[in-house]
Design a protein around this motif. Structure first.
Motif, PDB file in Angstrom:
ATOM      1  N   ALA A  93       1.116  -1.309   0.115  1.00  0.00           N
ATOM      2  CA  ALA A  93       0.089  -0.088  -0.116  1.00  0.00           C
ATOM      3  C   ALA A  93       0.339   1.212   0.297  1.00  0.00           C
ATOM      4  CB  ALA A  93      -1.277   0.205   1.467  1.00  0.00           C
ATOM      5  N   ASN A  94       2.154   0.886   0.492  1.00  0.00           N
ATOM      6  CA  ASN A  94       3.053   2.392   0.901  1.00  0.00           C
ATOM      7  C   ASN A  94       3.447   2.067  -0.493  1.00  0.00           C
ATOM      8  OD1 ASN A  94       2.316   3.006   2.974  1.00  0.00           O
ATOM      9  ND2 ASN A  94       3.629   1.782   4.326  1.00  0.00           N
ATOM     10  N   GLY A  95       3.500   1.180  -1.163  1.00  0.00           N
ATOM     11  CA  GLY A  95       4.343   1.552  -3.003  1.00  0.00           C
ATOM     12  C   GLY A  95       5.744   1.057  -2.589  1.00  0.00           C
ATOM     13  N   THR A  96       5.678   0.268  -2.254  1.00  0.00           N
ATOM     14  CA  THR A  96       7.812  -0.215  -2.214  1.00  0.00           C
ATOM     15  C   THR A  96       6.964  -2.127  -1.977  1.00  0.00           C
ATOM     16  OG1 THR A  96       8.310   1.503  -1.249  1.00  0.00           O
ATOM     17  CG2 THR A  96       9.988  -0.537  -1.484  1.00  0.00           C
ATOM     18  N   ILE A  97       7.514  -2.704  -2.901  1.00  0.00           N
ATOM     19  CA  ILE A  97       8.425  -4.257  -2.877  1.00  0.00           C
ATOM     20  C   ILE A  97       8.606  -4.352  -1.800  1.00  0.00           C
ATOM     21  CG2 ILE A  97       8.344  -6.671  -4.373  1.00  0.00           C
ATOM     22  CD1 ILE A  97       7.232  -4.818  -6.598  1.00  0.00           C
ATOM     23  N   LEU A  98       8.848  -5.557  -0.731  1.00  0.00           N
ATOM     24  CA  LEU A  98       9.435  -5.459   0.751  1.00  0.00           C
ATOM     25  C   LEU A  98      10.384  -7.012  -0.111  1.00  0.00           C
ATOM     26  CD1 LEU A  98       9.446  -5.343   3.211  1.00  0.00           C
ATOM     27  CD2 LEU A  98       8.209  -8.067   3.480  1.00  0.00           C
ATOM     28  N   GLY A 109      17.481   9.053  -3.632  1.00  0.00           N
ATOM     29  CA  GLY A 109      18.257   8.751  -3.087  1.00  0.00           C
ATOM     30  C   GLY A 109      17.906   7.794  -1.670  1.00  0.00           C
ATOM     31  N   ILE A 110      17.116   7.985  -1.130  1.00  0.00           N
ATOM     32  CA  ILE A 110      16.703   6.917   0.002  1.00  0.00           C
ATOM     33  C   ILE A 110      14.712   6.552   0.335  1.00  0.00           C
ATOM     34  CG2 ILE A 110      15.482   7.070   2.840  1.00  0.00           C
ATOM     35  CD1 ILE A 110      18.644   8.132   2.355  1.00  0.00           C
ATOM     36  N   ASP A 111      13.549   7.190  -1.144  1.00  0.00           N
ATOM     37  CA  ASP A 111      13.070   6.903  -0.966  1.00  0.00           C
ATOM     38  C   ASP A 111      12.600   6.201  -2.428  1.00  0.00           C
ATOM     39  OD1 ASP A 111      10.107   6.460  -0.976  1.00  0.00           O
ATOM     40  OD2 ASP A 111       9.044   8.134  -1.122  1.00  0.00           O
ATOM     41  N   VAL A 112      13.401   6.735  -3.159  1.00  0.00           N
ATOM     42  CA  VAL A 112      13.504   6.721  -4.523  1.00  0.00           C
ATOM     43  C   VAL A 112      14.837   5.687  -4.848  1.00  0.00           C
ATOM     44  CG1 VAL A 112      13.478   6.472  -7.161  1.00  0.00           C
ATOM     45  CG2 VAL A 112      11.802   7.344  -5.233  1.00  0.00           C
ATOM     46  N   LYS A 139       4.131   1.332  -8.859  1.00  0.00           N
ATOM     47  CA  LYS A 139       3.746   0.976 -10.694  1.00  0.00           C
ATOM     48  C   LYS A 139       6.161   0.971 -10.924  1.00  0.00           C
ATOM     49  CE  LYS A 139      -0.402   3.475 -11.542  1.00  0.00           C
ATOM     50  NZ  LYS A 139      -1.274   4.564 -11.950  1.00  0.00           N
ATOM     51  N   LEU A 140       6.583   1.615  -9.294  1.00  0.00           N
ATOM     52  CA  LEU A 140       8.063   1.318  -9.920  1.00  0.00           C
ATOM     53  C   LEU A 140       8.495   0.411  -8.578  1.00  0.00           C
ATOM     54  CD1 LEU A 140      10.212   2.051 -11.284  1.00  0.00           C
ATOM     55  CD2 LEU A 140      10.774   3.719  -9.635  1.00  0.00           C
ATOM     56  N   PRO A 141       8.897  -0.879  -9.608  1.00  0.00           N
ATOM     57  CA  PRO A 141       9.438  -2.037  -8.378  1.00  0.00           C
ATOM     58  C   PRO A 141      10.195  -1.933  -7.912  1.00  0.00           C
ATOM     59  CG  PRO A 141       9.417  -2.749 -10.775  1.00  0.00           C
ATOM     60  CD  PRO A 141       8.977  -1.404 -11.183  1.00  0.00           C
ATOM     61  N   ASN A 142      10.188  -2.117  -6.706  1.00  0.00           N
ATOM     62  CA  ASN A 142      10.832  -1.857  -5.051  1.00  0.00           C
ATOM     63  C   ASN A 142      11.201  -0.796  -4.860  1.00  0.00           C
ATOM     64  OD1 ASN A 142      12.599  -2.831  -3.182  1.00  0.00           O
ATOM     65  ND2 ASN A 142      14.338  -3.730  -4.076  1.00  0.00           N
ATOM     66  N   ASP A 148      23.111  -5.021   0.519  1.00  0.00           N
ATOM     67  CA  ASP A 148      23.362  -4.363  -0.713  1.00  0.00           C
ATOM     68  C   ASP A 148      22.294  -2.990  -0.961  1.00  0.00           C
ATOM     69  OD1 ASP A 148      20.957  -5.289  -0.565  1.00  0.00           O
ATOM     70  OD2 ASP A 148      20.773  -7.721  -1.550  1.00  0.00           O
ATOM     71  N   SER A 149      22.433  -3.670  -2.681  1.00  0.00           N
ATOM     72  CA  SER A 149      21.654  -2.524  -3.081  1.00  0.00           C
ATOM     73  C   SER A 149      20.306  -2.497  -3.544  1.00  0.00           C
ATOM     74  CB  SER A 149      22.523  -1.274  -3.889  1.00  0.00           C
ATOM     75  OG  SER A 149      23.787  -1.055  -3.647  1.00  0.00           O
ATOM     76  N   SER A 150      18.947  -3.476  -2.774  1.00  0.00           N
ATOM     77  CA  SER A 150      18.621  -3.475  -3.038  1.00  0.00           C
ATOM     78  C   SER A 150      17.153  -3.945  -2.084  1.00  0.00           C
ATOM     79  CB  SER A 150      18.640  -4.697  -4.856  1.00  0.00           C
ATOM     80  OG  SER A 150      18.901  -6.161  -4.168  1.00  0.00           O
ATOM     81  N   THR A 151      17.367  -4.802  -1.016  1.00  0.00           N
ATOM     82  CA  THR A 151      16.540  -5.250  -0.141  1.00  0.00           C
ATOM     83  C   THR A 151      16.366  -4.344   0.882  1.00  0.00           C
ATOM     84  OG1 THR A 151      17.881  -7.770  -0.321  1.00  0.00           O
ATOM     85  CG2 THR A 151      17.255  -6.977   1.750  1.00  0.00           C
ATOM     86  N   ARG A 152      15.049  -4.101   0.503  1.00  0.00           N
ATOM     87  CA  ARG A 152      14.545  -2.992   2.040  1.00  0.00           C
ATOM     88  C   ARG A 152      13.443  -3.855   2.534  1.00  0.00           C
ATOM     89  NH1 ARG A 152      13.149   1.797  -2.495  1.00  0.00           N
ATOM     90  NH2 ARG A 152      12.959   2.976  -0.560  1.00  0.00           N
ATOM     91  N   ILE A 153      13.853  -3.514   3.556  1.00  0.00           N
ATOM     92  CA  ILE A 153      13.210  -4.163   4.617  1.00  0.00           C
ATOM     93  C   ILE A 153      12.414  -3.315   5.495  1.00  0.00           C
ATOM     94  CG2 ILE A 153      13.606  -6.809   3.858  1.00  0.00           C
ATOM     95  CD1 ILE A 153      15.553  -5.779   7.129  1.00  0.00           C
ATOM     96  N   PRO A 154      11.813  -3.872   6.435  1.00  0.00           N
ATOM     97  CA  PRO A 154      11.168  -2.288   8.126  1.00  0.00           C
ATOM     98  C   PRO A 154      12.400  -3.174   8.794  1.00  0.00           C
ATOM     99  CG  PRO A 154       9.046  -3.494   6.721  1.00  0.00           C
ATOM    100  CD  PRO A 154      10.335  -4.032   6.398  1.00  0.00           C
ATOM    101  N   TRP A 155      12.652  -1.821   9.868  1.00  0.00           N
ATOM    102  CA  TRP A 155      13.844  -2.272  11.145  1.00  0.00           C
ATOM    103  C   TRP A 155      13.276  -1.635  12.314  1.00  0.00           C
ATOM    104  CZ3 TRP A 155      18.621  -3.677   9.597  1.00  0.00           C
ATOM    105  CH2 TRP A 155      19.228  -4.233   7.906  1.00  0.00           C
ATOM    106  N   GLU A 156      13.472  -2.269  13.220  1.00  0.00           N
ATOM    107  CA  GLU A 156      13.673  -1.964  14.957  1.00  0.00           C
ATOM    108  C   GLU A 156      14.997  -1.616  15.742  1.00  0.00           C
ATOM    109  OE1 GLU A 156      11.122  -4.283  17.126  1.00  0.00           O
ATOM    110  OE2 GLU A 156       9.130  -3.944  16.042  1.00  0.00           O
TER     111      GLU A 156
END
Length: 1626
Positions: free
Chosen positions: A139-144, A409-412, A521-524, A212-220
């Motif tokens: 929903a936020n627009g980023t693939i996990l 840079g951060i969001d994209v 619409k923009l993968p990852n 790496d430069s592709s793995t985006r996950i939530p953090w605590e």
């Protein structure tokens, strides 16, 4: 090269990660724990691979079960291994490259058997939680999930997630976390922060993750730290004494990415607290940052405009700043515009992706800003107080760009390294949009024009901005060039798109890009160059393929030469536009520069693709013509070839206004009425530069008007001026040929575009000196309506008119302007400073700079210039000024020093009189005193960032280079000490480099030592940049001494010029990189001191990975790599023997050492075969009794066998560089680049299937025949350290006789307390009564080993022993070392002893009782083994060392043994000698040199038979030490003698070389380290038993060694050195 972007994980997807950090400041220590939730992608997942560096893993569990893991730390591999030198720099460079390419695994975890990957249930709460988080993320627009991981076909996506728990520590901080103000001796507030970088590789230094430069996950994030500043210091910490009680009571703050969720005090420790944060938006691991310290919080939201605050209401985002105590006001002054920028960017582009925005200012940050999610870690160098005006432009632009990086840079993020230009250019473009609103359109256009000119100047032989993305980490200048060119490319793209559509430009494209990333619409959220091109084409409604090919995928910039003519017949303006950027006739020879030398070398070494300059560029261009009526007419033309001809129609019908009519209008306007009467018939278009128009002003200011002839020419022109590329759609340089100057003056005065004004002043400055030009420039300078940048350019252009031919008109105008603006009326005394008007302050600094550039024909400043600057700096008054004058005084100080210097090569005084010369000396002394005064004042009252000291150092450098003051390096060296500020130290080093002092080895080594030891990463980065410049100076010959000037006796000056060859060599090294590198290696490649300094710097424990990489690049420039290993061995000790009774001999080592090599022995003569003749029978004569000779004992042999890989080059055989009395062992092999890996098992799991070292089992005893014993050396794979195995045994002397042995006269053996004899007597027809005395094969000379033997088994008969006293200690002799060329192992063989008649003087032999003589069977059989060959033979001649004929080592003929000689007696123990060392050289071709045998003591004369020639005595063979041939990984000592009575303990594992594995002196053969001993113990049982024992110490080398087993047992080892091959099959 850009980053470590290779994906590590496979077969799984990381869902989320939780990190817990516990920071301690005294001592600096971080304890961490991370929990990673993983979604398996396949059911057969058994390996989890993560990135992990700089950490010490303590425990790993998977789902609560202990897991087996292997961990290889990169930072244990980036230095030189022990016993390697700087010439082996390519080995750590290769290891770093393997890590960056992903070839080396870092942290590998194997799933325990207890963990089962079961399918997840839809009703499982954990599954519901995961699915819910996925829906929120989408929903936020980023693939996990990472796009590099694919889900298996077996339904792995439905498996239950698993949790990996890792506990670790960090004690050596080099890249991940930096502690500032701790342990550096400076009174600073201690704080710590994460060293985030734009590329991957740093996050894994803080916690294990997928970095790496592709793995985006939530953090605590959960951070535990001291509660107050006083709690950070330990009880014995002296740094706490520098702070007061109030300061110690300051609360420690934690600033982290994400949103604050909790902050609690530790219930178990009141001095610590825990702060928790949550990052719900998935981000990369490199975008998670934090800072801990006594920060003060500043709410910058209070500085938001009231209208915006009312409009946003509760939706207003919080903006906070954090700084160290005492700098709160500086944060407010430097970052007060950030809330307004945040609101503007959010409204123009897209909403801010996080809830809050934080800025934390810290010390020693390498870059200006490190961007993380919702947090920008900024350098405290950006802060400035309200009283300082100069840094406002640069600081504001950097901070606004840091805010824009939260979107791009951060969001994209970029999809590939080649897509970095979109992120860099887009974020700077967004920042410039806000700056255009903040500073105005003129400032925006002026900055874009200056940046475009820099791009044109720099973009030569550079890669394209798309290609540059792969090499951003190669050199800092690559990122700087991308920051410069990428936003300019987007600016010209924006102008083209906006002109085509009328409303949509790049800003609209960036909005659509951010929207697509937010909506999914923009993968990852990863953008690619192709996607961005399609997006721009869709929004701009035009094809951009040519634009992309020229400006994104191409390099270089066009250069236009335009010729303009007017065709009166057709009434058209003809414009010919020719592109000359590729014209070979106009391309000048470009020389290399020292500042760019390192970058050029790196690009060549890494094969950077440099796009050739395009022959021509194509695209639309706007040409604007201002015709006679003053109306601009725009014409869009298409540039599509090298030469483009354009005909532009002429539109106006009005005549051109005349100059005299303009004067009338100006005069009428001054009186207040219209001069025309009718008035409005012709338009007026005067706008700028209409000052100083009255007659008095023109006379006072020496203003010139157009002459009558010039006005007539102007009347003939059909248009006022013409501009090419009027809308700034090209990054180009234009040159209008044969265009009158008055057109540019009209453009300067009447065109309101600031870019047009810049082009006009640039042309006027290029034209040269003229009174009219000086008059119009001074009008521009005095007109306050011009943009301040234009007025500064006009002041600099006036210098061209300050020449003696014009009576120094330009200088007069500059002095007149300064006195008119800033001095008291009618006096040279300056008014008190008032910097309230920033535009006036900028001009007040610019005019003295321009005046200081005025020089006469001799390159010297006139006296009036020096007096003007000296009076200005003396009479400066800043008492009533609310702003600081630090930068203004620094500007005057620099101008004063520049006026004292001389430009050009002329040294003539220009015929000065004595009075003028005295005045010049006086002015010079006064100026130097003023510079020193400001420098001393800065020591007592520090200026802002020590600007006075920095300027004084620059001034001293300028005057020293110009020989105004004597060269004095100590003036700069005193400022490079660590107790000075970092910026002062950097400036001092820069002055030393510019002065050329780096040609002295001591200065260069001091620079390398600072790089090695300084804790500040910022200082190390700057010093490495200067180090690269110094390397460029040395390579390009800039430090070569100037031409010698010799003054003869008659006063003539003779310049001794260099020869033609030296000049050609100098030109070659200045033009080509190859020539420069060859000259550099020839001059500095053999500097041993520099090599040592670089080697120590590579072994530093504080340098980061980038620092080490830079040093390795320098090494690759200076040196040629060599594959070799230098090893130092100790001198060998003598051995002695003591008879202990019952046939037992104990061999032990004595203190006497060998310092000379043993010469090769003289080979014994080969007996001739008997000649067979037939003679009549005669009565049998009884043979005479001959004295019995004792068997001669062959000395032991130490066989070192190496085999170098064929891929390595041959090493030089010269050992001239070694010290006297030393030899060195050179070991070569590819195993040098292997990486040490730690293997751990935290639970009962199955060993990993990856390469895991298994315990080396003892090799079985095999033989060439079925019963021949052989010992082979096992080789342990996947280990970089030697595993040493030593076989030892005591010697048992046995005598057994029988009647059949007497009848056959097979052999006669004797054993006394003075010698040890171990022989084997075999016979094919032996019986059970035959006497056998076995001797191990490895103790027998190769030439004496028999060809065949038949097994015999017979117990010896007992003989009555003879009573004898035990002999004194007796050292054995030594034979030369033999380096074998065969790659096979040494094996044991049995041999037939030689038959000899014992001498008459020999003592009687006494047999040993049966109870004391045990059976000596073979290893596998109780019978004696057969020989290797089957035919008897004669021993061949043994050639000397000089002989070229080497007999075959393994002959099928049994040899006749030489007669045995009695051993030499020893009367006592030799005195102890000092411990020394020797060195042995093994070369890759498996050749060796012999070690000469030391001369025997002349007092010890052996017993000689009166009838036989005395021969050299040989001692008994005890043991053979050998090295396994494969990669020299393991050592063996093969047992060659069996002894009774030795009892050894249990085996002790081989001591590892530690984390830094490799070949070292600690794990070389016969060192004083612990090893393992394997030997045959047959003292208790009939069957020999292979045992192991620990070696506590190995004394000596060469021929005699003592092996101390378990601290109480010894074994004698002998060394054999010589030439020859091993027998076949060994």
């Amino acid at each position: 090269m850009a980053a470590d972007d290779e994906p590590v994980g496979g077969g799984f997807t990381v869902l989320s990660q939780k990190v817990e950090l516990d920071l301690s400041f005294s001592p600096t220590l971080v304890k961490g724990r991370t929990k990673i939730t993983i979604q398996p992608s396949t059911a057969d997942l058994d390996i989890i691979r993560l990135n992990c560096r700089e950490l010490t893993i303590k425990k790993v569990t998977v789902e609560g079960c202990g897991a087996y893991y292997s961990y290889g730390d990169l930072y244990q591999r980036i230095g030189l291994y022990p016993q390697t030198g700087i010439l082996q720099y390519h080995l750590p460079k290769f290891r770093i490259a393997r890590h960056r390419s992903g070839a080396e695994e870092e942290l590998t975890i194997r799933l325990p058997d207890e963990v089962h990957l079961s399918p997840s249930s839809p009703t499982n709460p954990e599954t519901l939680l995961v699915n819910s988080s996925r829906q929120n993320v989408l929903a936020n627009g980023t693939i996990l999930e990472s796009p590099t991981v694919t889900v298996g076909a077996d339904g792995g996506a439905g498996l239950r997630p698993i949790t990996v728990d890792i506990e670790y520590e960090i004690s050596n901080f080099r890249d991940g976390i930096y502690f500032a103000g701790v342990g550096d001796g400076k009174a600073r507030y201690p704080h710590a922060y994460s060293r985030n970088a734009p590329f991957s590789g740093t996050a894994s230094c803080m916690f294990p993750c997928l970095d790496d430069s592709s793995t985006r996950i939530p953090w605590e994030m959960s951070i535990r730290c001291p509660r107050t500043l006083g709690d950070t210091f330990g009880d014995d910490d002296e740094e706490g004494e520098d702070f007061t009680a109030v300061e110690k009571a300051m609360e420690m703050s934690v600033v982290c990415s994400g949103d604050l969720t909790d902050e609690i005090d530790d219930p178990s420790d009141p001095t610590r607290k825990t702060v928790s944060f949550s990052i719900a938006q998935p981000v990369l691991a490199q975008h998670v940052g934090f800072a801990v310290g006594p920060f003060q919080r500043v709410d910058l939201s209070d500085f938001r405009d009231s209208a915006d605050d009312t409009r946003l209401g509760k939706n207003a985002l919080g903006v906070y700043g954090f700084c160290l105590p005492g700098r709160k006001d500086e944060v407010v002054n430097s970052a007060m515009m950030i809330p307004r920028a945040l609101d503007l960017l959010a409204s123009k582009f897209l909403t801010y992706p996080f809830k809050t925005y934080k800025m934390c200012f810290v010390d020693d940050l390498v870059s200006d800003v490190a961007s993380t999610a919702s947090l920008s870690i900024c350098s405290s160098r950006l802060l400035f107080p309200e009283q300082i005006l100069d840094p406002i432009d640069d600081t504001t632009r950097i901070l606004v760009h840091a805010l824009a990086s939260q979107w791009l840079g951060i969001d994209v993020i970029p999809e590939k390294p080649e897509d970095w230009w979109i992120i860099v250019g887009g974020s700077w473009f967004m920042a410039d949009i806000y700056l255009q609103i903040l500073f105005g359109r003129n400032d925006y256009r002026f900055r874009q024009k200056m940046m475009s000119d820099r791009v044109v100047q720099m973009d030569r032989n550079r890669p394209s901005i798309e290609t540059l993305g792969k090499y951003l980490a190669l050199d800092p200048s690559e990122k700087e060039f991308l920051d410069l060119k990428a936003p300019v490319v987007l600016t010209i793209l924006h102008n083209r798109l906006f002109k085509q559509s009328g409303k949509n430009g790049v800003d609209r494209c960036l909005y659509k890009l951010l929207l697509n990333a937010r909506t999914g619409k923009l993968p990852n959220g990863a953008v690619s160059t192709e996607y961005f091109q399609q997006l721009c084409e869709k929004i701009g409604h035009q094809k951009l393929e040519l634009f992309w090919k020229q400006w994104v995928q191409g390099s270089g910039c066009p250069r236009f030469e335009c010729t303009i003519s007017f065709n009166k017949k057709k009434l058209v303006v003809v414009v010919n536009i020719r592109q000359v950027q590729s014209d070979p006739t106009l391309i000048q020879d470009e020389f290399l520069t020292s500042s760019a030398f390192m970058r050029e070398c790196k690009e060549q070494a890494y094969g950077v693709e440099r796009e050739s300059t395009q022959p021509f560029f194509v695209g639309p261009m706007t040409i604007r013509i201002h015709e006679a009526d003053g109306t601009p007419y725009e014409h869009i033309v298409d540039i599509n070839a090298v030469l483009t001809r354009i005909e532009i129609p002429y539109n106006t019908k009005y005549k051109r206004l005349k100059r005299h009519r303009r004067r009338k209008e100006r005069a009428a306007a001054a009186q207040g009425f219209d001069a025309n009467g009718e008035g409005q018939e012709e338009p007026q278009f005067y706008s700028l530069g209409d000052v100083l128009e009255s007659a008095e002003e023109m006379t006072e200011w020496k203003i010139s008007e157009y002459p009558k002839e010039e006005e007539e020419k102007m009347e003939e022109q059909s248009y006022e001026w013409l501009r090419v590329d009027a809308d700034f759609e090209w990054i180009c340089k234009t040159n209008l040929i044969d265009v009158p100057s008055h057109m540019y003056i009209s453009q300067l005065q009447q065109d309101k575009d600031v870019i047009a004004q810049v082009e006009s002043i640039q042309y006027l400055e290029h034209v040269g000196s003229h009174r009219l030009i000086s008059s119009f420039l001074i009008k521009t300078l005095m007109d306050h309506r011009y943009f301040p940048g234009i007025r500064v350019l006009a002041a600099n252009a006036l210098v061209r008119s300050a020449t003696p031919t014009l009576d120094w008109l330009g200088l007069f105008h500059l002095e007149k302007a300064f006195r008119e603006l800033y001095c008291l009326p009618g006096s040279p005394m300056t008014r008190p400073n008032n910097f309230s008007d920033r535009a006036s302050y900028i001009l007040q600094c610019a005019i003295p700079k321009a005046i200081a550039q005025v020089k006469d024909g001799n390159g010297k400043a006139p006296m009036r210039v020096r007096r003007f600057l000296l009076d200005t700096i003396r009479y400066n008054d800043n008492r009533d000024n609310p702003y600081s004058d630090d930068f203004y005084l620094a500007t005057l100080q620099s101008c004063l020093a520049q006026s004292l210097a001389t430009t050009g090569s002329s040294t003539s005084r220009g015929g000065l009189s004595f009075q003028d010369e005295a005045d010049e000396i006086e002015i010079q002394q006064q100026a130097l005193e003023e510079i020193k005064r400001l420098q001393r004042m800065d020591e007592y009252i520090p200026s802002f960032r020590n600007i006075h000291t920095i300027t004084a150092l620059d001034s001293s450098l300028l005057l020293m280079k110009d020989n105004v003051i004597p060269r004095k390096e100590s003036e700069f060296l005193q400022y490079v000490r660590p107790d000075n500020a970092d910026n002062v130290r950097v400036k001092a080093w820069q002055c030393l480099v510019d002065l050329g002092t780096v040609k002295h080895s001591a200065i260069l080594r001091l620079m390398v030592a600072d790089i090695e030891c300084d804790p500040s990463p910022y200082f190390r980065r700057e010093l490495l940049r200067l180090f690269g410049i110094s390397i460029g100076q040395m390579a390009l010959g800039e430090l070569i001494e100037e031409e010698k000037v010799v003054e003869s006796a008659n006063g003539l000056v003779v310049e001794q010029e260099a020869g033609t060859s030296s000049r050609e060599a100098l030109l070659t090294r200045k033009r080509t990189i190859e020539g420069a590198l060859n000259a550099l290696k020839a001059e500095f490649g053999e500097d041993k001191h520099l090599q040592k300094a670089l080697g120590e710097a590579l072994g530093s424990a504080v340098t980061s990975l980038n620092d080490v990489t830079e040093l390795l690049e320098v090494c690759s420039i200076l040196y040629v790599p060599v594959n070799q290993l230098w090893v130092t061995l100790k001198y060998p000790h003598y051995w002695n023997v003591r008879h202990e009774g019952n046939g037992k001999l104990k061999f032990y080592q004595i203190d006497k050492i060998r310092t000379k090599l043993i010469p090769p022995p003289v080979p014994p003569p080969v007996p001739k075969a008997p000649k067979l003749t037939f003679k009549p029978a005669r009565p049998e004569a009884r043979p005479e009794a001959r004295p019995e000779e004792k068997p001669k004992i062959k000395p032991p042999t130490l066989i070192l066998k190496t085999k170098a890989p064929s891929s390595l080059q041959s090493l030089p055989s010269s050992t001239s560089g070694l010290a006297d009395g030393q030899n060195k062992l050179i070991l070569t092999g590819q195993a040098m680049v292997d990486s040490p890996t730690q293997y751990h098992n935290d639970g009962p799991s199955v060993p990993l299937s990856a390469p895991v070292p298994k315990p080396a089992s003892r090799a079985p005893l095999v033989s060439q025949s079925d019963s021949q014993p052989r010992i082979q050396s096992p080789l342990v794979s996947n280990s970089t350290s030697f595993a040493r195995t030593v076989s030892s045994a005591t010697v048992t002397s046995q005598q057994a006789t029988s009647q059949q042995a007497k009848s056959q006269q097979a052999t006669s053996q004797q054993a006394t307390s003075q010698q040890v004899t171990s022989q084997q007597v075999t016979s094919q027809q032996a019986t059970s009564q035959q006497t056998t005395s076995q001797r191990p094969l490895s103790q027998q000379p190769i030439s004496q080993r028999p060809s065949s033997q038949q097994p015999t088994s017979q117990k010896p008969t007992s003989q009555k022993p003879t009573s004898q006293k035990p002999s004194s200690q007796q050292p054995t002799s030594q034979r030369p070392f033999s380096q074998k060329s065969s790659s096979q192992s040494v094996v044991s063989r049995a041999s037939t002893p030689s038959q000899a008649v014992p001498p008459a003087s020999a003592p009687p032999v006494r047999s040993r009782p049966p109870s004391a003589v045990p059976n000596v069977p073979s290893r596998q059989s109780s019978v004696a083994p057969p020989a290797l060959s089957r035919q008897p033979s004669v021993a061949p001649n043994i050639p000397s060392r000089q002989s070229s004929a080497v007999p075959p080592a393994h002959s099928r003929q049994s040899s006749v043994a030489p007669p045995l000689a009695p051993p030499r007696q020893s009367s006592g123990v030799p005195p102890p000698a000092p411990r020394q060392s020797t060195k042995i050289t093994l070369k890759p071709n498996n050749k060796s040199f012999k070690v000469t045998k030391p001369e025997r003591n002349p007092e010890r004369k052996p017993e000689r038979h009166p009838e036989r020639k005395p021969e050299k005595k040989r001692k008994s063979l005890i043991a053979v030490l050998r090295i396994a041939p494969a990669k020299l990984r393991r050592l063996d000592v093969e047992n060659a003698a069996r002894a009774s009575g030795i009892k050894a303990g249990a085996a002790t594992p081989v001591n590892s070389a530690g984390a830094r594995s490799g070949y070292s002196a600690q794990n070389l053969p016969l060192s004083a380290k612990r090893a393992r001993v394997e030997y045959d113990d047959d003292s208790e049982d009939d069957q020999p038993l292979r045992k192991k024992a620990s070696v506590d110490k190995v004394n000596g080398s060469g021929g005699n060694r003592t092996v101390i087993v378990n601290g109480r047992k010894t074994l004698k080892i002998k060394l054999k050195v010589g030439r020859g091959n091993l027998p076949t099959g060994e």
